[in-house]
Design a protein around this motif. Structure first.
Motif, PDB file in Angstrom:
ATOM      1  N   ALA A  59       0.831  -1.206   0.000  1.00 35.00           N
ATOM      2  CA  ALA A  59       0.000   0.000   0.000  1.00 35.00           C
ATOM      3  C   ALA A  59       0.867   1.259   0.000  1.00 35.00           C
ATOM      4  CB  ALA A  59      -0.927  -0.010   1.213  1.00 35.00           C
ATOM      5  N   ILE A  60       1.965   1.248   0.785  1.00 36.11           N
ATOM      6  CA  ILE A  60       2.861   2.406   0.807  1.00 36.11           C
ATOM      7  C   ILE A  60       3.542   2.573  -0.553  1.00 36.11           C
ATOM      8  CG2 ILE A  60       4.937   3.381   1.874  1.00 36.11           C
ATOM      9  CD1 ILE A  60       4.175   1.866   4.433  1.00 36.11           C
ATOM     10  N   THR A  64       3.324   5.842  -2.991  1.00 35.31           N
ATOM     11  CA  THR A  64       4.536   6.527  -3.481  1.00 35.31           C
ATOM     12  C   THR A  64       4.551   6.595  -5.001  1.00 35.31           C
ATOM     13  OG1 THR A  64       5.739   5.664  -1.555  1.00 35.31           O
ATOM     14  CG2 THR A  64       7.051   6.511  -3.387  1.00 35.31           C
ATOM     15  N   ALA A  65       4.166   5.504  -5.659  1.00 38.83           N
ATOM     16  CA  ALA A  65       4.183   5.480  -7.123  1.00 38.83           C
ATOM     17  C   ALA A  65       3.176   6.452  -7.727  1.00 38.83           C
ATOM     18  CB  ALA A  65       3.908   4.064  -7.619  1.00 38.83           C
ATOM     19  N   ASP A 140      11.862 -10.994   2.221  1.00 38.07           N
ATOM     20  CA  ASP A 140      13.177 -11.188   1.613  1.00 38.07           C
ATOM     21  C   ASP A 140      14.231 -10.465   2.443  1.00 38.07           C
ATOM     22  OD1 ASP A 140      15.062 -12.074  -0.144  1.00 38.07           O
ATOM     23  OD2 ASP A 140      14.195 -11.150  -1.926  1.00 38.07           O
ATOM     24  N   ARG A 141      15.488 -10.678   2.060  1.00 38.75           N
ATOM     25  CA  ARG A 141      16.621 -10.054   2.745  1.00 38.75           C
ATOM     26  C   ARG A 141      17.391  -9.200   1.763  1.00 38.75           C
ATOM     27  NH1 ARG A 141      19.154 -10.965   7.426  1.00 38.75           N
ATOM     28  NH2 ARG A 141      17.930 -12.863   7.775  1.00 38.75           N
ATOM     29  N   GLY A 142      17.670  -7.953   2.151  1.00 43.38           N
ATOM     30  CA  GLY A 142      18.433  -7.033   1.310  1.00 43.38           C
ATOM     31  C   GLY A 142      19.542  -6.367   2.090  1.00 43.38           C
ATOM     32  N   THR A 143      19.952  -5.186   1.652  1.00 40.46           N
ATOM     33  CA  THR A 143      21.056  -4.486   2.313  1.00 40.46           C
ATOM     34  C   THR A 143      20.710  -4.046   3.723  1.00 40.46           C
ATOM     35  OG1 THR A 143      20.317  -2.401   1.320  1.00 40.46           O
ATOM     36  CG2 THR A 143      21.975  -3.676   0.110  1.00 40.46           C
ATOM     37  N   LEU A 144      19.410  -3.886   4.021  1.00 38.01           N
ATOM     38  CA  LEU A 144      18.982  -3.464   5.353  1.00 38.01           C
ATOM     39  C   LEU A 144      18.458  -4.633   6.194  1.00 38.01           C
ATOM     40  CD1 LEU A 144      17.178  -0.086   4.522  1.00 38.01           C
ATOM     41  CD2 LEU A 144      19.491  -0.441   5.406  1.00 38.01           C
ATOM     42  N   GLY A 145      18.687  -5.846   5.723  1.00 38.64           N
ATOM     43  CA  GLY A 145      18.273  -7.016   6.481  1.00 38.64           C
ATOM     44  C   GLY A 145      16.943  -7.571   5.995  1.00 38.64           C
ATOM     45  N   ARG A 146      16.376  -8.472   6.795  1.00 41.83           N
ATOM     46  CA  ARG A 146      15.142  -9.152   6.434  1.00 41.83           C
ATOM     47  C   ARG A 146      13.954  -8.212   6.593  1.00 41.83           C
ATOM     48  NH1 ARG A 146      13.664 -14.368   5.602  1.00 41.83           N
ATOM     49  NH2 ARG A 146      11.621 -15.065   6.299  1.00 41.83           N
ATOM     50  N   SER A 147      13.059  -8.208   5.611  1.00 37.10           N
ATOM     51  CA  SER A 147      11.931  -7.286   5.645  1.00 37.10           C
ATOM     52  C   SER A 147      10.763  -7.838   4.843  1.00 37.10           C
ATOM     53  CB  SER A 147      12.333  -5.907   5.094  1.00 37.10           C
ATOM     54  OG  SER A 147      12.777  -6.035   3.741  1.00 37.10           O
ATOM     55  N   ALA A 148       9.570  -7.320   5.161  1.00 41.71           N
ATOM     56  CA  ALA A 148       8.379  -7.594   4.356  1.00 41.71           C
ATOM     57  C   ALA A 148       8.318  -6.530   3.272  1.00 41.71           C
ATOM     58  CB  ALA A 148       7.133  -7.550   5.236  1.00 41.71           C
ATOM     59  N   ARG A 149       8.179  -6.956   2.005  1.00 36.66           N
ATOM     60  CA  ARG A 149       8.348  -6.019   0.896  1.00 36.66           C
ATOM     61  C   ARG A 149       7.116  -5.957   0.010  1.00 36.66           C
ATOM     62  NH1 ARG A 149      14.544  -7.062  -1.239  1.00 36.66           N
ATOM     63  NH2 ARG A 149      15.548  -6.745   0.786  1.00 36.66           N
ATOM     64  N   GLY A 150       6.949  -4.773  -0.549  1.00 36.53           N
ATOM     65  CA  GLY A 150       5.938  -4.559  -1.572  1.00 36.53           C
ATOM     66  C   GLY A 150       6.568  -3.790  -2.718  1.00 36.53           C
ATOM     67  N   VAL A 165       8.891   1.061  -7.637  1.00 34.71           N
ATOM     68  CA  VAL A 165       9.004   1.506  -6.240  1.00 34.71           C
ATOM     69  C   VAL A 165       8.993   0.265  -5.357  1.00 34.71           C
ATOM     70  CG1 VAL A 165       7.978   2.825  -4.367  1.00 34.71           C
ATOM     71  CG2 VAL A 165       7.857   3.696  -6.709  1.00 34.71           C
ATOM     72  N   SER A 166       9.985   0.173  -4.473  1.00 29.02           N
ATOM     73  CA  SER A 166      10.082  -0.952  -3.538  1.00 29.02           C
ATOM     74  C   SER A 166      10.040  -0.416  -2.111  1.00 29.02           C
ATOM     75  CB  SER A 166      11.386  -1.725  -3.766  1.00 29.02           C
ATOM     76  OG  SER A 166      11.526  -2.766  -2.811  1.00 29.02           O
ATOM     77  N   VAL A 167       9.161  -0.983  -1.280  1.00 27.70           N
ATOM     78  CA  VAL A 167       8.989  -0.538   0.104  1.00 27.70           C
ATOM     79  C   VAL A 167       9.194  -1.735   1.019  1.00 27.70           C
ATOM     80  CG1 VAL A 167       7.382   0.411   1.801  1.00 27.70           C
ATOM     81  CG2 VAL A 167       7.430   1.327  -0.532  1.00 27.70           C
ATOM     82  N   GLY A 168       9.930  -1.504   2.109  1.00 25.03           N
ATOM     83  CA  GLY A 168      10.187  -2.571   3.079  1.00 25.03           C
ATOM     84  C   GLY A 168       9.699  -2.206   4.464  1.00 25.03           C
ATOM     85  N   ILE A 169       9.093  -3.178   5.127  1.00 28.08           N
ATOM     86  CA  ILE A 169       8.697  -3.055   6.533  1.00 28.08           C
ATOM     87  C   ILE A 169       9.643  -3.944   7.332  1.00 28.08           C
ATOM     88  CG2 ILE A 169       6.860  -3.366   8.229  1.00 28.08           C
ATOM     89  CD1 ILE A 169       6.241  -1.229   6.170  1.00 28.08           C
ATOM     90  N   ALA A 170      10.297  -3.379   8.323  1.00 28.44           N
ATOM     91  CA  ALA A 170      11.280  -4.137   9.098  1.00 28.44           C
ATOM     92  C   ALA A 170      10.661  -5.405   9.663  1.00 28.44           C
ATOM     93  CB  ALA A 170      11.840  -3.274  10.222  1.00 28.44           C
ATOM     94  N   TYR A 171      11.326  -6.539   9.421  1.00 26.61           N
ATOM     95  CA  TYR A 171      10.789  -7.816   9.889  1.00 26.61           C
ATOM     96  C   TYR A 171      10.814  -7.897  11.409  1.00 26.61           C
ATOM     97  CZ  TYR A 171       9.475 -12.692   9.463  1.00 26.61           C
ATOM     98  OH  TYR A 171       8.786 -13.871   9.517  1.00 26.61           O
ATOM     99  N   ASP A 172      11.719  -7.143  12.040  1.00 28.54           N
ATOM    100  CA  ASP A 172      11.758  -7.142  13.501  1.00 28.54           C
ATOM    101  C   ASP A 172      10.457  -6.606  14.076  1.00 28.54           C
ATOM    102  OD1 ASP A 172      14.273  -8.193  13.540  1.00 28.54           O
ATOM    103  OD2 ASP A 172      15.301  -6.275  13.787  1.00 28.54           O
ATOM    104  N   SER A 173       9.823  -5.658  13.392  1.00 28.17           N
ATOM    105  CA  SER A 173       8.551  -5.129  13.881  1.00 28.17           C
ATOM    106  C   SER A 173       7.459  -6.179  13.789  1.00 28.17           C
ATOM    107  CB  SER A 173       8.150  -3.890  13.086  1.00 28.17           C
ATOM    108  OG  SER A 173       7.912  -4.212  11.712  1.00 28.17           O
ATOM    109  N   VAL A 174       7.491  -6.999  12.743  1.00 30.72           N
ATOM    110  CA  VAL A 174       6.531  -8.103  12.622  1.00 30.72           C
ATOM    111  C   VAL A 174       6.769  -9.117  13.732  1.00 30.72           C
ATOM    112  CG1 VAL A 174       5.650  -9.928  11.116  1.00 30.72           C
ATOM    113  CG2 VAL A 174       6.444  -7.762  10.127  1.00 30.72           C
ATOM    114  N   ARG A 175       8.037  -9.442  13.963  1.00 31.86           N
ATOM    115  CA  ARG A 175       8.377 -10.397  15.017  1.00 31.86           C
ATOM    116  C   ARG A 175       8.011  -9.841  16.389  1.00 31.86           C
ATOM    117  NH1 ARG A 175      14.385 -12.172  14.656  1.00 31.86           N
ATOM    118  NH2 ARG A 175      13.572 -12.873  12.640  1.00 31.86           N
ATOM    119  N   ALA A 176       8.179  -8.534  16.573  1.00 31.27           N
ATOM    120  CA  ALA A 176       7.831  -7.933  17.855  1.00 31.27           C
ATOM    121  C   ALA A 176       6.336  -8.056  18.137  1.00 31.27           C
ATOM    122  CB  ALA A 176       8.243  -6.459  17.864  1.00 31.27           C
TER     123      ALA A 176
END
Length: 272
Positions: A59-60, A64-65, A140-150, A165-176
């Motif tokens: 959605a983000i 952005t797009a 997936d995992r990229g330069t900023l680590g594991r994240s949920a991506r759209g 446009v690629s947007v990532g949500i930190a996977y640590d927040s999902v795990r938290a």
């Protein structure tokens, strides 16, 4: 004096008394059920949280797009840390609390990134799906680590594909979020276990009273002794229940009455 091997085995093995054995088995079953239910609840919850994070990232990315400044900046300015694409992408990222928003052209070159040194470089994961006009959700995992991506395609004002446009949500927040629900879940599981343990204790106490707290081996030995005594005496023995049906016959009674095991459970007149 050291304990004998048999005494040592008895001490380390199952309790001998019926009360202790029934209580231990019931509590073990209740604990196993609580652990199983907890696992069955957490597995789909983890997948649900992953899906929610990917949907939010998508959605983000779509928002952005659709920003006209992003497409215009990509077409009219170079990829720099002070460029309009980077400034607008960072504004949206801070407002949505995304981990990153990366705008890239059709050659996979970044025009925005939270780490400004990455601007102008090739992306680390393939954007081929988004550059083919498709929406992509993934973990997936990229330069900023594991994240949920759209990932979504980026079009200009004439609806021509110019990038993605690629947007990532930190996977640590999902795990938290997942870890955050575990204490409450464990509290419910602990309550269920306590109720199960109480029920097991009540059942075990009832069994204890009915068996006079004998061990299973003692009960088995008493039954064997009773059978041996009944079948060893020379008098015929017939036992009836409250309904007047035959419940027990010894060998001498069978011989004297001329009946067999089929008489058990029937009235004497029917058996004879």
């Amino acid at each position: 004096m050291s304990p004998t091997p048999s005494a040592r085995r008895l001490r380390l093995g199952m309790p001998r008394r019926v009360f202790s054995q029934v209580l231990l088995m019931q509590v073990t079953i209740a604990a196993g059920v609580a652990v199983l239910v907890t696992g069955l609840f957490l597995a789909p919850l983890s997948k649900q949280l992953d899906h929610e994070a990917m949907r939010r990232a998508l959605a983000i990315a779509e928002t952005t797009a659709q920003d006209p400044q992003i497409a215009q900046g990509l077409l009219t300015t170079p990829p720099t840390k002070d460029g309009p694409v980077q400034q607008e992408a960072e504004r949206i990222r801070r407002a949505t609390h995304a981990e990153y928003i990366v705008v890239l052209d059709r050659h996979w070159v970044r025009w925005s990134h939270p780490t400004t040194s990455q601007i102008g470089r090739i992306v680390s994961t393939s954007p081929s799906g988004a550059l083919a006009g498709k929406e992509v959700m993934e973990i997936d995992r990229g330069t900023l680590g594991r994240s949920a991506r759209g990932k979504v395609p980026l079009y200009d004002a004439h609806h021509r594909l110019i990038g993605a446009v690629s947007v990532g949500i930190a996977y640590d927040s999902v795990r938290a979020r997942l870890i955050g629900v575990i204490p409450g879940l464990l509290a419910y599981a602990g309550g269920a276990l306590a109720v199960g343990a109480l029920a097991a204790w009540l059942i075990a106490r009832r069994v204890q009273r009915q068996t006079r707290d004998l061990a299973f081996s003692d009960i088995s030995a008493l039954l064997a002794e009773r059978e041996a005594m009944l079948h060893g005496i020379r008098e015929g023995v017939v036992a009836l229940d409250r309904g007047g049906r035959i419940r027990l016959l010894n060998d001498e009674a069978r011989r004297l009455l001329g009946i067999g095991d089929e008489a058990v459970g029937r009235a004497p007149d029917e058996a004879l």
